[in-house]
Design a protein around this motif. Structure first.
Motif, mmCIF file in Angstrom:
data_model
loop_
_atom_site.group_PDB
_atom_site.id
_atom_site.type_symbol
_atom_site.label_atom_id
_atom_site.label_comp_id
_atom_site.label_asym_id
_atom_site.label_seq_id
_atom_site.Cartn_x
_atom_site.Cartn_y
_atom_site.Cartn_z
ATOM 1 N N THR A 74 0.816 -1.381 0.090
ATOM 2 C CA THR A 74 0.000 0.145 -0.430
ATOM 3 C C THR A 74 0.847 1.702 0.310
ATOM 4 O O THR A 74 0.448 3.197 -0.508
ATOM 5 N N SER A 75 2.472 1.290 -0.016
ATOM 6 C CA SER A 75 3.269 2.545 0.200
ATOM 7 C C SER A 75 3.147 3.295 -1.231
ATOM 8 O O SER A 75 3.271 2.640 -2.537
ATOM 9 N N HIS A 76 3.613 4.274 -1.434
ATOM 10 C CA HIS A 76 3.603 5.363 -2.360
ATOM 11 C C HIS A 76 5.368 5.942 -1.853
ATOM 12 O O HIS A 76 5.296 6.646 -0.663
ATOM 13 N N PRO A 77 5.606 7.100 -3.136
ATOM 14 C CA PRO A 77 7.047 7.436 -2.807
ATOM 15 C C PRO A 77 5.813 8.724 -2.488
ATOM 16 O O PRO A 77 5.381 9.385 -2.492
ATOM 17 N N MET A 78 7.509 9.152 -1.295
ATOM 18 C CA MET A 78 7.309 10.331 0.068
ATOM 19 C C MET A 78 7.378 11.989 -1.197
ATOM 20 O O MET A 78 7.620 11.117 -2.510
ATOM 21 N N PRO A 79 6.150 12.666 -1.094
ATOM 22 C CA PRO A 79 6.952 14.394 -1.872
ATOM 23 C C PRO A 79 8.319 14.496 -1.832
ATOM 24 O O PRO A 79 9.215 13.905 -1.044
ATOM 25 N N GLY A 80 8.795 14.897 -3.613
ATOM 26 C CA GLY A 80 9.852 14.805 -3.602
ATOM 27 C C GLY A 80 11.213 13.406 -3.917
ATOM 28 O O GLY A 80 12.607 13.596 -3.924
ATOM 29 N N CYS A 81 10.571 12.023 -3.845
ATOM 30 C CA CYS A 81 11.075 10.443 -3.887
ATOM 31 C C CYS A 81 11.976 11.079 -5.297
ATOM 32 O O CYS A 81 13.487 10.537 -5.052
ATOM 33 N N LEU A 82 11.168 10.654 -6.014
ATOM 34 C CA LEU A 82 12.230 10.270 -7.443
ATOM 35 C C LEU A 82 12.508 10.818 -7.893
ATOM 36 O O LEU A 82 13.421 11.242 -8.658
ATOM 37 N N SER A 83 12.411 12.562 -7.338
ATOM 38 C CA SER A 83 13.235 13.427 -8.405
ATOM 39 C C SER A 83 14.271 13.862 -7.407
ATOM 40 O O SER A 83 15.320 13.749 -7.771
ATOM 41 N N ILE A 84 15.190 13.610 -6.410
ATOM 42 C CA ILE A 84 15.734 13.485 -4.625
ATOM 43 C C ILE A 84 17.020 11.962 -6.288
ATOM 44 O O ILE A 84 17.765 12.597 -6.027
ATOM 45 N N LEU A 85 16.244 10.734 -5.969
ATOM 46 C CA LEU A 85 17.074 9.744 -6.915
ATOM 47 C C LEU A 85 17.505 10.744 -8.120
ATOM 48 O O LEU A 85 17.860 10.224 -8.263
ATOM 49 N N GLU A 86 16.496 10.716 -8.730
ATOM 50 C CA GLU A 86 17.221 11.621 -10.418
ATOM 51 C C GLU A 86 18.211 12.143 -10.177
ATOM 52 O O GLU A 86 19.061 12.380 -11.282
ATOM 53 N N PHE A 87 18.235 13.875 -9.498
ATOM 54 C CA PHE A 87 19.479 14.443 -8.910
ATOM 55 C C PHE A 87 20.625 13.274 -8.057
ATOM 56 O O PHE A 87 21.315 14.375 -8.799
ATOM 57 N N ILE A 88 20.122 13.020 -7.546
ATOM 58 C CA ILE A 88 22.182 11.710 -6.968
ATOM 59 C C ILE A 88 22.470 11.385 -7.982
ATOM 60 O O ILE A 88 24.094 11.425 -8.192
ATOM 61 N N HIS A 89 21.464 10.333 -8.658
ATOM 62 C CA HIS A 89 21.879 9.736 -10.231
ATOM 63 C C HIS A 89 22.329 10.920 -11.526
ATOM 64 O O HIS A 89 23.744 11.064 -11.906
#
Length: 205
Positions: A74-89
């Motif tokens: 039932t989980s989903h990404p927290m606000p900013g999660c996918l963006s910061i992971l892309e930023f890190i990579h």
């Protein structure tokens, strides 16, 4: 306990807690404690590991596992999660997850939320936080000094683990008042605030 000062220009790796840091979690720990007879003064995982009867201990682990698996579904990404992971990579930082969750639920949660994270450490690999063992081992694996790794989390155990590993920490508060915020090297409301903070320093470095 205090905190390790953060110099963002020294950071080579950004490591995350999982639940309520990168993805949502609705784990009902009060219900788990009631089901397992764990007092509020005890750490839940330590309490279960110390159960003398092997059958009772196995049953308790199953109760926790089933709750974790349902939480993963039932989980989903927290606000900013996918963006910061892309930023890190994109900026060539190393990254990983260190969580107190079990491996099965963690793998399911990361797959369910399509998180691009190459390194994942769960409670099966090292003693769970606030033990610093996983963080120290990860720094050694990457051949980094501890001050070059930033650990990001939402709970006191995350800050304690980072401090015990002599690493800077970032507390994500989700806009709420947090009693232990003074024990973090950096405090942000959301993950996109951390991304903005790093971006500003990269630009001016």
């Amino acid at each position: 306990m205090s905190y390790v000062p953060l110099n963002i220009n020294h950071i080579k790796a950004i490591v995350f807690d999982l639940d309520n840091t990168l993805v949502t979690s609705d784990m009902d720990f009060a219900w788990l404690r009631e089901q397992l007879g764990c007092p509020l003064s005890s750490d839940l995982l330590s309490y279960v590991d110390d159960i003398e009867c092997s059958e009772e201990r196995a049953r308790a682990h199953d109760v926790i596992l089933n709750h974790e698996l349902e939480d993963a579904r039932t989980s989903h990404p927290m606000p900013g999660c996918l963006s910061i992971l892309e930023f890190i990579h994109s900026n060539h930082f190393l990254t990983a997850v260190i969580t107190r969750n079990c491996a099965e639920a963690t793998d399911q949660k990361i797959a369910h939320n399509r998180l691009n994270i190459p390194r994942v450490i769960t409670r099966e690999h090292f003693p769970p936080k606030p033990s610093p063992d996983a963080l120290i081992a990860l720094a050694q694996e990457w051949q980094l000094q501890c001050h070059q790794v930033l650990y990001v989390g939402d709970f006191l155990y995350d800050l304690q683990a980072a401090f015990n590993a002599k690493m800077p920490s970032c507390l994500v508060t989700h806009g709420k008042e947090v009693a232990f915020s003074e024990q973090a090297s950096l405090v942000v409301d959301h993950l996109h605030d951390l991304e903005d903070f790093i971006s500003r320093h990269l630009i001016h470095a």
